[in-house]
Scaffold this motif. Structure first.
Motif, PDB file in Angstrom:
ATOM      1  N   TRP A 128     -64.141  62.308 -61.280  1.00 23.89           N
ATOM      2  CA  TRP A 128     -64.590  63.176 -60.199  1.00 23.89           C
ATOM      3  C   TRP A 128     -65.983  62.756 -59.722  1.00 23.89           C
ATOM      4  CZ3 TRP A 128     -62.732  66.367 -56.774  1.00 23.89           C
ATOM      5  CH2 TRP A 128     -63.604  67.200 -56.065  1.00 23.89           C
ATOM      6  N   SER A 129     -66.132  62.609 -58.398  1.00 27.56           N
ATOM      7  CA  SER A 129     -67.425  62.270 -57.810  1.00 27.56           C
ATOM      8  C   SER A 129     -67.946  63.454 -57.010  1.00 27.56           C
ATOM      9  CB  SER A 129     -67.297  61.053 -56.884  1.00 27.56           C
ATOM     10  OG  SER A 129     -68.482  60.882 -56.122  1.00 27.56           O
ATOM     11  N   PRO A 130     -69.005  64.102 -57.468  1.00 30.19           N
ATOM     12  CA  PRO A 130     -69.591  65.205 -56.693  1.00 30.19           C
ATOM     13  C   PRO A 130     -70.069  64.759 -55.321  1.00 30.19           C
ATOM     14  CG  PRO A 130     -70.421  65.223 -58.947  1.00 30.19           C
ATOM     15  CD  PRO A 130     -69.691  63.920 -58.758  1.00 30.19           C
ATOM     16  N   HIS A 131     -70.496  63.502 -55.213  1.00 33.93           N
ATOM     17  CA  HIS A 131     -71.014  63.010 -53.938  1.00 33.93           C
ATOM     18  C   HIS A 131     -69.911  62.940 -52.883  1.00 33.93           C
ATOM     19  CE1 HIS A 131     -73.566  60.764 -51.176  1.00 33.93           C
ATOM     20  NE2 HIS A 131     -72.574  59.906 -51.024  1.00 33.93           N
ATOM     21  N   TYR A 132     -68.780  62.340 -53.257  1.00 35.54           N
ATOM     22  CA  TYR A 132     -67.683  62.196 -52.319  1.00 35.54           C
ATOM     23  C   TYR A 132     -66.744  63.397 -52.313  1.00 35.54           C
ATOM     24  CZ  TYR A 132     -69.004  57.281 -51.897  1.00 35.54           C
ATOM     25  OH  TYR A 132     -69.694  56.111 -51.663  1.00 35.54           O
ATOM     26  N   GLN A 133     -66.906  64.307 -53.303  1.00 36.78           N
ATOM     27  CA  GLN A 133     -66.036  65.466 -53.435  1.00 36.78           C
ATOM     28  C   GLN A 133     -64.566  65.061 -53.502  1.00 36.78           C
ATOM     29  OE1 GLN A 133     -66.798  69.197 -53.578  1.00 36.78           O
ATOM     30  NE2 GLN A 133     -68.319  67.928 -54.626  1.00 36.78           N
ATOM     31  N   THR A 134     -64.307  64.050 -54.281  1.00 37.83           N
ATOM     32  CA  THR A 134     -62.944  63.582 -54.507  1.00 37.83           C
ATOM     33  C   THR A 134     -62.923  62.792 -55.803  1.00 37.83           C
ATOM     34  OG1 THR A 134     -61.048  62.482 -53.482  1.00 37.83           O
ATOM     35  CG2 THR A 134     -63.174  61.364 -53.293  1.00 37.83           C
ATOM     36  N   TYR A 135     -61.734  62.404 -56.218  1.00 40.49           N
ATOM     37  CA  TYR A 135     -61.607  61.540 -57.378  1.00 40.49           C
ATOM     38  C   TYR A 135     -61.683  60.084 -56.952  1.00 40.49           C
ATOM     39  CZ  TYR A 135     -60.042  65.464 -60.241  1.00 40.49           C
ATOM     40  OH  TYR A 135     -59.983  66.644 -60.927  1.00 40.49           O
ATOM     41  N   VAL A 136     -62.499  59.316 -57.630  1.00 46.56           N
ATOM     42  CA  VAL A 136     -62.435  57.861 -57.550  1.00 46.56           C
ATOM     43  C   VAL A 136     -61.679  57.400 -58.789  1.00 46.56           C
ATOM     44  CG1 VAL A 136     -64.522  57.570 -56.170  1.00 46.56           C
ATOM     45  CG2 VAL A 136     -64.710  57.731 -58.658  1.00 46.56           C
ATOM     46  N   VAL A 137     -61.123  56.204 -58.738  1.00 43.43           N
ATOM     47  CA  VAL A 137     -60.265  55.763 -59.836  1.00 43.43           C
ATOM     48  C   VAL A 137     -60.654  54.364 -60.272  1.00 43.43           C
ATOM     49  CG1 VAL A 137     -57.898  55.319 -60.592  1.00 43.43           C
ATOM     50  CG2 VAL A 137     -58.358  57.171 -58.956  1.00 43.43           C
ATOM     51  N   VAL A 138     -60.824  54.187 -61.576  1.00 45.37           N
ATOM     52  CA  VAL A 138     -61.002  52.867 -62.175  1.00 45.37           C
ATOM     53  C   VAL A 138     -59.624  52.375 -62.596  1.00 45.37           C
ATOM     54  CG1 VAL A 138     -62.073  51.532 -64.022  1.00 45.37           C
ATOM     55  CG2 VAL A 138     -63.300  53.462 -62.995  1.00 45.37           C
ATOM     56  N   VAL A 139     -59.279  51.155 -62.226  1.00 44.28           N
ATOM     57  CA  VAL A 139     -57.936  50.644 -62.499  1.00 44.28           C
ATOM     58  C   VAL A 139     -58.020  49.216 -63.022  1.00 44.28           C
ATOM     59  CG1 VAL A 139     -57.633  49.874 -60.117  1.00 44.28           C
ATOM     60  CG2 VAL A 139     -55.621  50.319 -61.541  1.00 44.28           C
ATOM     61  N   ILE A 140     -57.164  48.909 -63.977  1.00 46.73           N
ATOM     62  CA  ILE A 140     -57.053  47.562 -64.517  1.00 46.73           C
ATOM     63  C   ILE A 140     -55.619  47.085 -64.305  1.00 46.73           C
ATOM     64  CG2 ILE A 140     -57.084  46.128 -66.615  1.00 46.73           C
ATOM     65  CD1 ILE A 140     -59.273  47.883 -67.712  1.00 46.73           C
ATOM     66  N   GLY A 141     -55.482  45.850 -63.818  1.00 51.47           N
ATOM     67  CA  GLY A 141     -54.167  45.256 -63.640  1.00 51.47           C
ATOM     68  C   GLY A 141     -54.020  44.004 -64.493  1.00 51.47           C
ATOM     69  N   VAL A 142     -52.902  43.902 -65.202  1.00 54.50           N
ATOM     70  CA  VAL A 142     -52.641  42.745 -66.056  1.00 54.50           C
ATOM     71  C   VAL A 142     -51.198  42.295 -65.848  1.00 54.50           C
ATOM     72  CG1 VAL A 142     -54.346  43.333 -67.824  1.00 54.50           C
ATOM     73  CG2 VAL A 142     -52.033  44.267 -67.980  1.00 54.50           C
ATOM     74  N   LEU A 143     -50.888  41.092 -66.303  1.00 59.83           N
ATOM     75  CA  LEU A 143     -49.532  40.584 -66.185  1.00 59.83           C
ATOM     76  C   LEU A 143     -48.614  41.301 -67.176  1.00 59.83           C
ATOM     77  CD1 LEU A 143     -50.129  36.749 -65.781  1.00 59.83           C
ATOM     78  CD2 LEU A 143     -49.511  38.404 -64.012  1.00 59.83           C
ATOM     79  N   SER A 144     -47.492  41.804 -66.673  1.00 62.79           N
ATOM     80  CA  SER A 144     -46.558  42.544 -67.521  1.00 62.79           C
ATOM     81  C   SER A 144     -46.010  41.678 -68.645  1.00 62.79           C
ATOM     82  CB  SER A 144     -45.403  43.076 -66.669  1.00 62.79           C
ATOM     83  OG  SER A 144     -45.879  43.890 -65.617  1.00 62.79           O
TER      84      SER A 144
END
Length: 322
Positions: free
Chosen positions: A226-242
Motif C-alpha cells: 500500500w502506498s499512501p502517496h498514490y492511494q493505491t497498491y503498488v506491486v513488486v513482482v519477480i518473473g522466472v523461467l517455469s
C-alpha cells in the motif's frame, strides 16, 4: 455525504467507476484512453489504429486527437499521417517524476536481487485494467524475459495484476473485474476464475503466484504494497523461467526473497511518503543476499538465516484495504 473528494476509493479510482454512478466526464476519460494507446515515446498511431485500440468511433477519435494535438499532448506527423506523444505530455511526465529519489533507491534494490537470480524484477502500479512497470531490473542471463520501464501489461496476464486484485477489498475487486469484462473479457475471466485462490494465497503466504499467463514459459510471483502517496497498491513482482522453478522451488526460494525485498521497498515507500526520502537508505532493511552456488539446488541464505520476514506492510485492515 461530505465532499466529492471523500468519495474517492482507496484504490485511487473514482467511486462512480466502480458503482456505476455515471458521473465521470466521458470526454476526459476518452482523451486519457487515447493517450494510453501510445506505449513509448516513439509510438506512432493513426486515427484508425487508435479507434481499434480504444474501441471508440473513428469520428470521436478524430475530434479528440485534433484537440490533444492543439494542446501539445500529441504531435501530428504529416508525412506518416499519424500521431505521437507531444512535447507537453513529455514535459508533464518529466516534471511529475522529478525529485522522486525513492525510485532510484528502489531501482538499485531491484537490480541487486536481479543480479543474483535468473529472472526479472519489477515495481509496478495499476492503470485501469493494466499494470505499468515504474522500475524494472533484469539479470543478464534471464533468457526469454523482456520488458522495460513503462511497459504495460493486462492485469489478467501477470502476477502483478493478480496480486493487485487480490489485495483489494472484495467488493472493489469484483467490481473492477466486472468493468474489465466489457473491454477485456478474456483477462477478466482469468482473474475471476482465480481470484478466490489468489486472495487465499495472499492471506496464507503474503504473495500470489501466476504461471504461464504472461508467457507459457514464465512463472511470476507478486506482493502488493500500500502506498499512501498514490492511494493505491503498488506491486513488486519477480518473473522466472517455469522450467527452472516448479511450485515447490518457487515457495522455498523465490517466496522468501520477494517477501524480504517487498518489506525493504515498503519501508522506503513509507519514508518517502512521510517526507523522509533521505532516510530511506539507512532505515530500510538491506536487500536480500543470495549465494549463487546455492540457488540451483537446496536452500538459499534467506531460508537458512535467522529470520523469515512476514508479508510486507501492505495487507492492512480498515480504510478499504485488506
Amino acid at each position: 455525504m461530505g465532499r466529492r473528494s471523500e468519495r474517492l476509493t482507496k484504490q485511487g479510482m473514482l467511486a462512480s467507476d466502480q458503482t456505476g454512478e455515471g458521473d465521470v466526464i466521458q470526454v476526459v476519460s476518452r482523451a486519457f484512453d487515447i493517450l494510453r494507446c501510445f506505449e513509448g515515446h516513439d509510438a506512432r498511431l493513426g486515427n484508425l489504429e487508435i479507434s481499434k485500440r480504444c474501441g471508440l468511433p473513428r469520428s470521436t477519435v478524430s475530434r479528440l486527437t485534433h484537440t490533444l494535438t492543439r494542446m501539445g499532448q500529441l504531435a501530428y506527423l504529416p508525412g506518416d499521417q499519424k500521431y505521437r506523444i507531444g512535447s507537453s505530455a513529455v514535459a508533464m511526465s518529466t516534471s511529475m517524476t522529478r525529485g522522486l529519489q525513492v525510485r532510484n533507491l528502489i531501482r538499485m534494490r531491484l537490480q541487486e536481487v536481479a543480479d543474483q537470480i535468473p529472472g526479472t524484477i519489477g515495481f509496478t502500479i495499476p492503470d485501469r485494467h493494466h499494470m505499468v512497470y515504474l522500475e524494472y531490473a533484469r539479470a543478464d542471463h534471464a533468457l526469454g524475459l523482456h520488458s522495460t520501464t513503462g511497459s504495460r501489461i493486462a492485469m489478467g496476464r501477470t502476477a502483478a495484476g493478480h496480486a493487485y486484485l487480490a489485495a483489494l477489498d472484495e467488493d472493489v475487486g469484483n467490481a473492477l473485474i466486472k468493468d474489465m469484462s466489457r473491454d477485456m473479457p478474456d483477462e477478466a475471466n482469468i482473474l475471476r476464475s482465480r481470484i478466490e485462490a489468489n486472495r487465499q494465497s495472499l492471506r496464507d503466504h503474503g504473495y500470489v503466484i501466476a504461471s504461464g499467463m504472461f508467457s507459457p514459459h514464465i512463472t511470476g510471483i507478486g506482493v502488493p504494497i500500500w502506498s499512501p502517496h498514490y492511494q493505491t497498491y503498488v506491486v513488486v513482482v519477480i518473473g522466472v523461467l517455469s522450467a527452472m522453478y516448479d511450485d515447490e522451488r518457487m515457495a522455498s526460494e523465490i517466496g522468501p526473497i520477494i517477501r524480504q525485498l517487498s518489506e525493504t521497498i515498503s519501508v522506503m515507500i513509507q519514508n518517502a511518503d512521510s517526507g523522509l526520502t533521505a532516510a530511506a537508505v539507512s532505515s530500510a532493511p538491506s536487500a536480500p543476499t543470495i549465494h549463487k552456488k546455492m540457488l540451483p539446488e537446496g536452500m538459499n541464505e534467506l531460508e537458512a538465516g535467522t529470520r523469515r520476514p512476514g508479508p510486507a506492510r501492505s495487507l492492512r485492515a480498515g480504510d478499504g484495504r485488506r
